[in-house]
Design a protein around this motif. Structure first.
Motif, PDB file in Angstrom:
ATOM      1  N   MET A  92      34.479  16.174  36.585  1.00 17.49           N
ATOM      2  CA  MET A  92      34.183  17.609  36.670  1.00 17.49           C
ATOM      3  C   MET A  92      34.583  18.284  35.368  1.00 17.49           C
ATOM      4  N   CYS A  93      33.707  19.122  34.790  1.00 15.25           N
ATOM      5  CA  CYS A  93      34.011  19.781  33.520  1.00 15.25           C
ATOM      6  C   CYS A  93      34.991  20.925  33.745  1.00 15.25           C
ATOM      7  N   ASP A  94      35.624  21.384  32.643  1.00 18.31           N
ATOM      8  CA  ASP A  94      36.632  22.430  32.738  1.00 18.31           C
ATOM      9  C   ASP A  94      36.050  23.724  33.308  1.00 18.31           C
ATOM     10  N   ALA A  95      34.829  24.071  32.908  1.00 20.16           N
ATOM     11  CA  ALA A  95      34.212  25.308  33.402  1.00 20.16           C
ATOM     12  C   ALA A  95      34.008  25.258  34.911  1.00 20.16           C
ATOM     13  N   ALA A  96      33.600  24.097  35.423  1.00 24.72           N
ATOM     14  CA  ALA A  96      33.392  23.954  36.871  1.00 24.72           C
ATOM     15  C   ALA A  96      34.724  24.051  37.606  1.00 24.72           C
ATOM     16  N   ARG A  97      35.786  23.470  37.024  1.00 27.70           N
ATOM     17  CA  ARG A  97      37.105  23.562  37.644  1.00 27.70           C
ATOM     18  C   ARG A  97      37.546  25.021  37.735  1.00 27.70           C
ATOM     19  N   ALA A  98      37.385  25.754  36.637  1.00 25.59           N
ATOM     20  CA  ALA A  98      37.780  27.159  36.621  1.00 25.59           C
ATOM     21  C   ALA A  98      36.997  27.956  37.660  1.00 25.59           C
ATOM     22  N   GLU A  99      35.700  27.678  37.771  1.00 27.21           N
ATOM     23  CA  GLU A  99      34.869  28.392  38.736  1.00 27.21           C
ATOM     24  C   GLU A  99      35.304  28.089  40.165  1.00 27.21           C
ATOM     25  N   ASP A 100      35.627  26.841  40.448  1.00 30.40           N
ATOM     26  CA  ASP A 100      36.092  26.473  41.786  1.00 30.40           C
ATOM     27  C   ASP A 100      37.399  27.192  42.129  1.00 30.40           C
ATOM     28  N   LEU A 101      38.295  27.257  41.141  1.00 29.01           N
ATOM     29  CA  LEU A 101      39.572  27.916  41.391  1.00 29.01           C
ATOM     30  C   LEU A 101      39.377  29.413  41.613  1.00 29.01           C
ATOM     31  N   LEU A 102      38.519  30.047  40.847  1.00 25.18           N
ATOM     32  CA  LEU A 102      38.269  31.476  41.018  1.00 25.18           C
ATOM     33  C   LEU A 102      37.628  31.768  42.373  1.00 25.18           C
ATOM     34  N   ASP A 103      36.746  30.887  42.827  1.00 24.77           N
ATOM     35  CA  ASP A 103      36.156  31.052  44.163  1.00 24.77           C
ATOM     36  C   ASP A 103      37.256  31.014  45.228  1.00 24.77           C
ATOM     37  N   TRP A 104      38.178  30.086  45.069  1.00 17.94           N
ATOM     38  CA  TRP A 104      39.308  29.981  45.999  1.00 17.94           C
ATOM     39  C   TRP A 104      40.169  31.241  45.933  1.00 17.94           C
ATOM     40  N   TYR A 105      40.457  31.715  44.723  1.00 23.02           N
ATOM     41  CA  TYR A 105      41.298  32.906  44.529  1.00 23.02           C
ATOM     42  C   TYR A 105      40.650  34.136  45.155  1.00 23.02           C
ATOM     43  N   ASP A 106      39.353  34.256  45.038  1.00 25.46           N
ATOM     44  CA  ASP A 106      38.658  35.406  45.627  1.00 25.46           C
ATOM     45  C   ASP A 106      38.896  35.498  47.129  1.00 25.46           C
ATOM     46  N   ARG A 107      39.130  34.364  47.760  1.00 24.37           N
ATOM     47  CA  ARG A 107      39.335  34.337  49.208  1.00 24.37           C
ATOM     48  C   ARG A 107      40.803  34.312  49.609  1.00 24.37           C
ATOM     49  N   HIS A 108      41.676  33.822  48.727  1.00 25.68           N
ATOM     50  CA  HIS A 108      43.058  33.562  49.144  1.00 25.68           C
ATOM     51  C   HIS A 108      44.118  34.204  48.247  1.00 25.68           C
ATOM     52  N   ALA A 109      43.747  35.128  47.387  1.00 21.84           N
ATOM     53  CA  ALA A 109      44.729  35.753  46.486  1.00 21.84           C
ATOM     54  C   ALA A 109      45.861  36.402  47.278  1.00 21.84           C
ATOM     55  N   ARG A 110      47.077  36.200  46.792  1.00 21.00           N
ATOM     56  CA  ARG A 110      48.223  36.859  47.421  1.00 21.00           C
ATOM     57  C   ARG A 110      48.165  38.366  47.178  1.00 21.00           C
ATOM     58  N   ALA A 111      48.584  39.141  48.158  1.00 20.03           N
ATOM     59  CA  ALA A 111      48.716  40.588  47.977  1.00 20.03           C
ATOM     60  C   ALA A 111      50.124  40.860  47.452  1.00 20.03           C
ATOM     61  N   LEU A 112      50.222  41.322  46.213  1.00 25.38           N
ATOM     62  CA  LEU A 112      51.501  41.590  45.581  1.00 25.38           C
ATOM     63  C   LEU A 112      51.513  43.034  45.090  1.00 25.38           C
ATOM     64  N   PRO A 113      52.670  43.703  45.139  1.00 28.38           N
ATOM     65  CA  PRO A 113      52.695  45.137  44.819  1.00 28.38           C
ATOM     66  C   PRO A 113      52.303  45.470  43.389  1.00 28.38           C
ATOM     67  N   TRP A 114      52.377  44.518  42.479  1.00 36.35           N
ATOM     68  CA  TRP A 114      52.009  44.770  41.086  1.00 36.35           C
ATOM     69  C   TRP A 114      50.597  44.275  40.755  1.00 36.35           C
ATOM     70  N   ARG A 115      49.913  43.731  41.717  1.00 33.18           N
ATOM     71  CA  ARG A 115      48.639  43.068  41.440  1.00 33.18           C
ATOM     72  C   ARG A 115      47.448  43.930  41.858  1.00 33.18           C
ATOM     73  N   VAL A 116      46.396  43.909  41.032  1.00 31.65           N
ATOM     74  CA  VAL A 116      45.082  44.401  41.429  1.00 31.65           C
ATOM     75  C   VAL A 116      44.297  43.177  41.885  1.00 31.65           C
ATOM     76  N   GLY A 117      43.973  43.120  43.175  1.00 34.93           N
ATOM     77  CA  GLY A 117      43.318  41.951  43.745  1.00 34.93           C
ATOM     78  C   GLY A 117      41.911  41.748  43.210  1.00 34.93           C
ATOM     79  N   PRO A 118      41.347  40.557  43.438  1.00 33.36           N
ATOM     80  CA  PRO A 118      40.035  40.242  42.864  1.00 33.36           C
ATOM     81  C   PRO A 118      38.924  41.175  43.323  1.00 33.36           C
ATOM     82  N   ARG A 119      38.964  41.636  44.562  1.00 26.38           N
ATOM     83  CA  ARG A 119      37.905  42.532  45.034  1.00 26.38           C
ATOM     84  C   ARG A 119      37.982  43.875  44.313  1.00 26.38           C
ATOM     85  N   ALA A 120      39.193  44.438  44.243  1.00 27.35           N
ATOM     86  CA  ALA A 120      39.352  45.721  43.555  1.00 27.35           C
ATOM     87  C   ALA A 120      39.014  45.588  42.078  1.00 27.35           C
ATOM     88  N   ARG A 121      39.389  44.458  41.504  1.00 28.35           N
ATOM     89  CA  ARG A 121      39.096  44.249  40.086  1.00 28.35           C
ATOM     90  C   ARG A 121      37.584  44.162  39.857  1.00 28.35           C
TER      91      ARG A 121
END
Length: 348
Positions: free
Chosen positions: A1-30
């Motif tokens: 798997m190429c690096d770009a595909a790995r990054a895309e897979d991780l971002l897809d996961w993050y879009d669904r599972h990002a932690r809610a933290l008081p200092w963070r702007v989540g992926p949807r809001a971003r």
């Protein structure tokens, strides 16, 4: 798997599972155009150095409620900031926090530089923090490597070079994966992956978006990584803490020098910390040695404090420190080791 595909897979996961933290702007809001506040990103990164997310949350919320902007923090009294920091440890971070806030307010009109190089030039900001703020706050493709990222990279590549020697290798691996698109979300995604899935013990490999590309999972070596060089045994130092209380209830405290451990913090007068501490009472009194010890562990050594208490008259001068009126004394403003000494005295 190429690096770009790995990054895309991780971002897809993050879009669904990002932690809610008081200092963070989540992926949807971003994605909707909400931009992170560089002040909040920077403050959180300083607080999170060698400190856990659960421990940082209440401090972050208290700081941002009291000092909502970098200009507010820059204008704060040193003693107030040091007291608000008490309990977070590694107190040089609090001193550097003020230096950096004042530099941003004075030299940059209260606006953080938006480049890695500009951030790195600020006092108290090192390569990691500069990269984290550049990526998270300004979406710069900076490489961000904390302990979570090191663990993820070591397992992803089945890298067995022990830490800390492996740091440059793991940083290079992380840099190769950092995408041009959404680098801020990506930086947070890798950290979230390490914090929630690729954990130090019992990693949840079945839930990992990178499992199919993970060399350690293929080899069955996840639990062994990252390798770490054997830790040196921490020495033990000894000291004496003198808790003098005036008959009206005031406590004798002194502010420690800015440089060194607990720099700038209020604490009990005491002896030097070493193999055999010498008596160094700050005021003439009949000192009572309490049973037990106040014990604390710093990064490089264990500390064992003998605690001595005394009740002194109103007119007796102290050779060190100042008496703090009972109405102004807050044990929570003391660093942890000093609170431990106070707790021992209070329980005696």
């Amino acid at each position: 798997m190429c690096d770009a595909a790995r990054a895309e897979d991780l971002l897809d996961w993050y879009d669904r599972h990002a932690r809610a933290l008081p200092w963070r702007v989540g992926p949807r809001a971003r994605a909707e155009g909400v931009r992170p506040d560089p002040y909040r990103v920077w403050l959180s990164e300083i607080m999170l150095q060698q400190t856990t997310v659960p421990a940082v949350k209440p401090y972050f919320e208290a700081f941002t409620a009291r000092w909502p902007t970098v200009a507010d923090l820059a204008a704060a009294e040193d003693a107030d900031v040091m007291a608000a920091w008490a309990g977070l440890g590694y107190y040089a971070r609090a001193r550097n926090l003020l230096k950096c806030a004042r530099a941003v307010a004075r030299d940059h009109e209260g606006i953080f530089p938006d480049s890695y190089e500009g951030l790195l030039a600020l006092p108290g900001i090192g390569p990691y923090t500069a990269g984290a703020v550049a990526a998270i706050a300004f979406d710069r493709p900076a490489t961000v490597v904390d302990g979570n990222v090191e663990r993820v990279m070591a397992r992803l590549h089945d890298e067995h070079t022990p830490l800390p020697q492996a740091k440059p290798i793991l940083t290079e691996m992380a840099a190769a994966l950092t995408p041009e698109a959404r680098p801020g979300d990506y930086a947070q995604a890798v950290m979230d992956l390490g914090a929630t899935i690729c954990t130090p013990r019992n990693p949840a490999c079945g839930l990992c978006p990178w499992r199919g590309a993970c060399a350690a999972w293929e080899a069955g070596t996840m639990a062994e990584l990252p390798k770490k060089a054997p830790k040196k045994r921490k020495p033990t130092r000894f000291g004496i803490a003198y808790l003098a209380r005036r008959v009206d209830g005031a406590w004798l405290l002194e502010r420690r020098p800015d440089k060194g451990l607990l720099g700038g913090m209020l604490g009990w007068p005491g002896s030097e910390w070493g193999d055999a501490p010498q008596e160094a009472p700050p005021i003439d009194a009949e000192w009572k040695t309490l049973p037990g010890e106040a014990r604390h562990t710093f990064t490089h050594f264990h500390l064992r404090l003998t605690v001595k208490t005394a009740l002194v008259p109103m007119d007796r001068p102290a050779s060190r420190g100042d008496f703090i009126e009972l109405s102004d004394f807050r044990p929570a403003d003391l660093p942890t080791v000093m609170r431990k000494a106070f707790d021992l005295a209070r329980g005696s």
